[in-house]
Design a protein around this motif. Structure first.
Motif, PDB file in Angstrom:
ATOM      1  N   TYR A 224      -4.019   3.236  -1.018  1.00 14.52           N
ATOM      2  CA  TYR A 224      -4.290   2.601  -2.322  1.00 14.52           C
ATOM      3  C   TYR A 224      -2.999   1.599  -2.534  1.00 14.52           C
ATOM      4  N   GLN A 225      -3.359   0.660  -3.372  1.00 10.45           N
ATOM      5  CA  GLN A 225      -2.217  -0.200  -3.866  1.00 10.45           C
ATOM      6  C   GLN A 225      -1.295   0.635  -4.420  1.00 10.45           C
TER       7      GLN A 225
ATOM      8  N   ASP B 249      -9.475   1.081  -5.393  1.00  7.95           N
ATOM      9  CA  ASP B 249      -7.957   1.040  -4.910  1.00  7.95           C
ATOM     10  C   ASP B 249      -6.694   1.094  -5.629  1.00  7.95           C
TER      11      ASP B 249
ATOM     12  N   ASN C 155       1.812  -3.288  -7.008  1.00 11.40           N
ATOM     13  CA  ASN C 155       1.064  -3.677  -5.450  1.00 11.40           C
ATOM     14  C   ASN C 155       2.634  -3.601  -4.504  1.00 11.40           C
TER      15      ASN C 155
ATOM     16  N   LYS D  90       0.990  -1.165   0.047  1.00 12.79           N
ATOM     17  CA  LYS D  90       0.038  -0.092  -0.165  1.00 12.79           C
ATOM     18  C   LYS D  90       0.922   1.152  -0.041  1.00 12.79           C
TER      19      LYS D  90
END
Length: 458
Positions: free
Chosen positions: A391-392, A383, A435, A28
């Motif tokens: 968010y990712q 996200d 990610n 994140k």
């Protein structure tokens, strides 16, 4: 949990730009620090991004990775690696594979393949046919990006040409309907018309003249402005009657733009449109030098259409930019009208659009809006698509004023060619995070990493 600090970057996000830093924690975005602020907690890794721009990862909502069934052209592993090197962190794959993704079993099998092989994040379209609209209610709306509707035949045999079926498709789903709009009857009539004219012009070659060996210049005449407009007009009319979510793919003409609402995207905008990199980069004069390498459906058209599309990016008639990444072997591209339609663009889409920014055709903020934010909004992706806390961490570092040339050696797509081969670009993708994972850095690509399936807020 690993913490990574990207500092001293020019952050482009949500129509703002400024010097700042981003902290990644695990998958994140943990902190966004503008100016010279630094995080209070220590970080395990520090990346000095001085001189670079930091943008959200590009989301390409229109790709053909060719697997299953056509892996001599491309496959999930090769094309997703090309995506990562090009700054694309998420993709959506089209259903005209073999088998076609028109059944629930085929869709599930494709998702399994992507989980095993894809380097970036992914989703898959469910392909509409004249008869499978009864399956739409069984689709997982949080996992399937949309319904792909071929209102004009392209590669594969998925043409939906029965009005009753079209009505049931538009009335049969809350999912976004992504439509390829070319009127097949107009294409057929144009083919007959221009073949007749060509035969009359060369009567001594009458027995040799057929559609496939006519000069390439006829491609845009056959797949004409009228063919595109008639189909797009019908799709929009059906979508309005049904109050369906319609996204018109690879819009290619100035005339079609008149059908669209002149407004920025918002949640109430039910009809949206995509421009593809090929139609923004090329016009019909480029056939002289690039030939069938830029043959695609819808066709590359004359300059005023290209100019209108570029203007529509700025006025928000166009809501997103994608590639229609469609690799073919070079042997498939030989000849004239019989050559396969489609071109591989995903590895060079971001730098190509940055080149248009350098030519002042639109701003880098507008680019980020159409290649990152726009897809996330239109498809309601959870996200992703923005640099926001929580968010990712799908992020791309790009460096300006770093000239490099596209050579055959650097092309990662399995087909090993590109219509931009030989071009020199001034921007370079330095790092791609998917990610929170540093997937690509310099010339190093982590081939073991696998992306995640996209989720949608529906």
């Amino acid at each position: 949990m690993k913490r990574t600090l990207i500092k001293n970057a020019t952050i482009i996000n949500e129509d703002r730009s400024g010097l700042g830093s981003v902290v990644i924690e695990g998958e994140k975005i943990a902190e966004i620090l503008m100016g010279d602020k630094l995080p209070q907690d220590n970080c395990d890794e520090i990346i000095d991004a001085t001189g670079c721009y930091l943008i959200p990862g590009v989301i390409d909502t229109h790709v053909h990775f060719r697997e299953p069934g056509f892996t001599q052209k491309a496959d999930i592993e090769t094309e997703s690696r090309a995506a990562a090197v090009g700054g694309v962190t998420s993709i959506m794959d089209m259903p005209n594979t073999n088998p076609q993704t028109t059944t629930l079993d085929a869709l599930e099998a494709k998702f399994d393949m992507y989980a095993e092989k894809c380097s970036v994040n992914y989703s898959c379209y469910f392909g509409a046919t004249n008869n499978n609209y009864t399956e739409f209610d069984k689709l997982d709306k949080q996992r399937v990006c949309g319904i792909k509707l071929f209102m004009g035949s392209s590669t594969g045999d998925m043409l939906v040409d029965k009005m009753n079926s079209l009505l049931k498709i538009f009335n049969g789903t809350e999912l976004l309907i992504a439509a390829h709009c070319e009127d097949q009857n107009t294409i057929k009539e144009n083919t007959e018309k221009y073949m007749k004219e060509y035969r009359e012009k060369y009567p001594h070659q009458l027995e040799k003249v057929h559609h496939g060996n006519m000069p390439l210049g006829f491609h845009a005449k056959i797949r004409s402005v009228d063919a595109c407009f008639k189909s797009s007009e019908l799709a929009i009319r059906l979508a309005r009657i049904a109050d369906a979510r319609l996204h018109i793919l690879h819009l290619s003409t100035a005339r079609e733009l008149k059908l669209l609402e002149d407004m920025p995207y918002n949640e109430d905008k039910r009809i949206t449109a995509e421009a593809c990199v090929g139609h923004l980069l090329f016009n019909s004069s480029d056939y002289m030098t690039l030939g069938t390498r830029i043959k695609c459906n819808p066709s590359i058209k004359i300059l005023p259409n290209q100019e209108a599309l570029l203007k529509a990016i700025n006025t928000d008639l166009i809501d997103s930019i994608a590639t229609d990444h469609a690799p073919h072997q070079l042997s498939d591209k030989e000849g004239t009208l019989q050559a396969a339609s489609g071109m591989p663009m995903i590895q060079f889409s971001l730098v190509s659009m940055l080149d248009l920014c350098d030519r002042n055709l639109f701003t880098i903020k507008k680019l980020v809006d159409k290649m990152c934010h726009g897809p996330a909004r239109i498809y309601d992706i959870a996200d992703r698509g923005f640099i926001r806390k929580g968010y990712q961490a799908d992020l791309v570092l790009i460096r300006p004023n770093t000239p490099w040339q596209v050579t055959n050696a650097c092309i990662l797509s399995k087909c090993k060619w590109s219509p931009v081969e030989g071009r020199t670009f001034n921007w370079k993708v330095e790092k791609t995070f998917v990610n929170g994972h540093l997937l690509y850095s310099g010339n190093l690509l982590d081939m073991a990493y696998r992306g995640q399936d996209l989720r949608f807020k529906r």
